[in-house]
Design an enzyme around this catalytic site. Sequence first.
Site, PDB file in Angstrom:
ATOM      1  CG  HIS A 125      -1.963  -1.056   1.190  1.00 26.61           C
ATOM      2  ND1 HIS A 125      -3.096  -0.951   0.419  1.00 26.61           N
ATOM      3  CD2 HIS A 125      -2.030  -2.259   1.810  1.00 26.61           C
ATOM      4  CE1 HIS A 125      -3.830  -2.046   0.573  1.00 26.61           C
ATOM      5  NE2 HIS A 125      -3.202  -2.853   1.405  1.00 26.61           N
ATOM      6  CB  CYS A 137      -6.606   1.005  -2.733  1.00 28.60           C
ATOM      7  SG  CYS A 137      -6.129   0.122  -1.220  1.00 28.60           S
ATOM      8  CG  LEU A 367     -30.297  32.849  -2.029  1.00 27.64           C
ATOM      9  CD1 LEU A 367     -29.575  31.527  -2.286  1.00 27.64           C
ATOM     10  CD2 LEU A 367     -31.679  32.585  -1.450  1.00 27.64           C
ATOM     11  N   GLY A 368     -28.171  36.646  -0.343  1.00 26.62           N
ATOM     12  CA  GLY A 368     -27.230  37.315   0.542  1.00 26.62           C
ATOM     13  C   GLY A 368     -26.295  38.210  -0.237  1.00 26.62           C
ATOM     14  CG  PHE A 372     -16.162  37.593  -2.443  1.00 27.35           C
ATOM     15  CD1 PHE A 372     -14.891  38.145  -2.459  1.00 27.35           C
ATOM     16  CD2 PHE A 372     -16.410  36.526  -1.603  1.00 27.35           C
ATOM     17  CE1 PHE A 372     -13.883  37.638  -1.655  1.00 27.35           C
ATOM     18  CE2 PHE A 372     -15.412  36.003  -0.804  1.00 27.35           C
ATOM     19  CZ  PHE A 372     -14.144  36.569  -0.821  1.00 27.35           C
ATOM     20  N   GLY A 373     -19.735  40.169  -3.648  1.00 28.37           N
ATOM     21  CA  GLY A 373     -20.867  40.484  -4.496  1.00 28.37           C
ATOM     22  C   GLY A 373     -22.155  39.954  -3.890  1.00 28.37           C
ATOM     23  CG  ASP A 481     -12.372  35.153   4.441  1.00 30.07           C
ATOM     24  OD1 ASP A 481     -12.335  35.355   5.670  1.00 30.07           O
ATOM     25  OD2 ASP A 481     -13.069  35.825   3.663  1.00 30.07           O
TER      26      ASP A 481
END
Length: 626
Positions: A125, A137, A367-368, A372-373, A481
């Site tokens: 192994h 495996c 949604l939020g 970032f955007g 982050d």
Amino acid sequence: MGEQKKDYMMKRAMNKSTFISASNYKNRWFVLDDRDLKYFEGTLDKQGKQKGGVELRKIKAVETVEDNVLDNKINVFQVVHASQKNNEILTLYIVAQDDIQRQDWVTKLRKAAENADATFIPKYHKGVWISGNYTCCNQISKNAIGCEVTSTEREFGGTPSGLPPPPSIPAPSPEPTPKKIFVAVYNFTPTEEEDLELLQGEEYEILDDSREHWWRAKNKNGRTGYIPSNYVKKKFDLEMFDWYYKNSTRERSEAILKEEQREGCFLVRESSAPGMFTMSLYTQENDGQVRHYHIKKNDKGYYYIAEKYAFPSISELVHYHKHNSAGLATRLKCPPTRSGTSAPATAGFSSSKFEIDPSEISIGEQLGAGCFGTVHEGKWRGKRVAVKMMKESTMSDDGFIEEAKTMTQLNHNNLVQLYGIVTKKRPLIIVTELMQYGSLLSYLRRHKARLLSKTATLLDMCSQVCNGMTYLEKRRFIHRDLAARNCLVGQSTVVKVADFGLARYVIDDEYTSSTGTKFPVKWAPPEVLSYTRFSSKSDVWAYGILMWEIFTGGVMPYDKMKNVEVVDYVCHSRQRLEKPSACPEKIYKVMLQCWQHESDKRPSFVDLLQLLGGLLEQGNYPFIST
């Protein structure tokens, strides 16, 4: 051999501890002579007394180990050997100081064992045994035959003398390679022509499994195409059965079965002890509860729950208990429902698709929003997805686009799957898996009163995040982050890590500089605050803060301090967050390990996962005193 070979290297302890830490590794003097490999305690300057050894004639293989799979260490080699007492096969792991030293020892050890008339095994192994299976495996028996041909077998045909067979003896005709037959455990509908449809329960022959996430397969009608590798399981392996939940924890199993609320609903999972299994069974007694039964093995290797009823395989044991309770609270009736929504995410939408046509995306409710955007619920060809619309000029497009190709190939049950991106129009759009309950931070705050009384649930959340981070760590991928706000919650309280790697490509000094007001100072370790030095160990520090967030129900860390005060508190005063009132002492000690001032003293995510798994399996938490 004549003279001895002698070097100072590190040895992993051969124990059965759940948590492998730095203390499980010891520096030793290794001495090789004509008969034995011995190891001695001592310092680099002075050799001490002998601590153990391996008789050369009992060596079965000497091979290197893949870097970073053994507790995140490199330059490791393994000596597979039979024990002195009962010929049990054992593995000694040795960490060399560099690859040159490793290769030198591997070569000389093999030659010495060969001269001592050792009998080498044909396969080994190349990974290691961790948490009940081999990393190379995924075999779940510790005594399973190796998956890689040994170097001695490749070079010398496996003859003890190290010489090739005489040319006068004709080589036997090679046996035909057996077909790789797998069974589909989920339905899969192709989105591109080169992919192949999967029907649950149908058998498929695997033609090419060289890619990690997409395999080329053939169905019973002879049609070929690519399939997601996590949608099929090997025929006759436990994973092909719909009642087998390999890595499900005790807490997760209870959540799944209680959601079903069906008498006799059951699943089988791995225990925290390697090679052991547990059956979890729902009964409607006492207003509904889940019972857990350890599946044991007798002297013949047969599996049983009630000793009188033992069977050669777990599947036969399950079949018997479907008709006879025989010691269980009720007979087994059905596994949990694996609906289409519970099918795992695939690495991208298809085997080749990366760039997504924006005309195929419909964007719905927001949604939020964040640095970032904005994030919206959306649909792509009828499939529900999350659509992240990046703010203009917030991302380094070229760098991120290249990285995103790699990120689509990161696929794990506790990572939010990146399906693809839209780059041919602006704004830049990232399409990911949709998690219906939103961020972990908002989920913790929303359900704080209920959750803080459920230590097992909170610990399970920590374990899930750690599972996803272990996957990233093994692939040398740094999040940068990690925080509760960047994890998402889905069905059955599944928690997944999101936004990994995005911070690297943000064009915003306030976000990327530790002096900026947007920079996540309260999740950053000393080396990031002082030198902006990110690593997997800086992610470990942030993970400790995330654990603290979970056990406080979403409280802001250092909530009464400004960023500049936090830097002084952490870096100069070397103080740490206090233990949350709902947090057991043993779990707080895990957080403190994550907050070691020197990064090399912090555990790896592999270490943390093993430790948390052991705490979770205790179930009744006898150590808890809140």
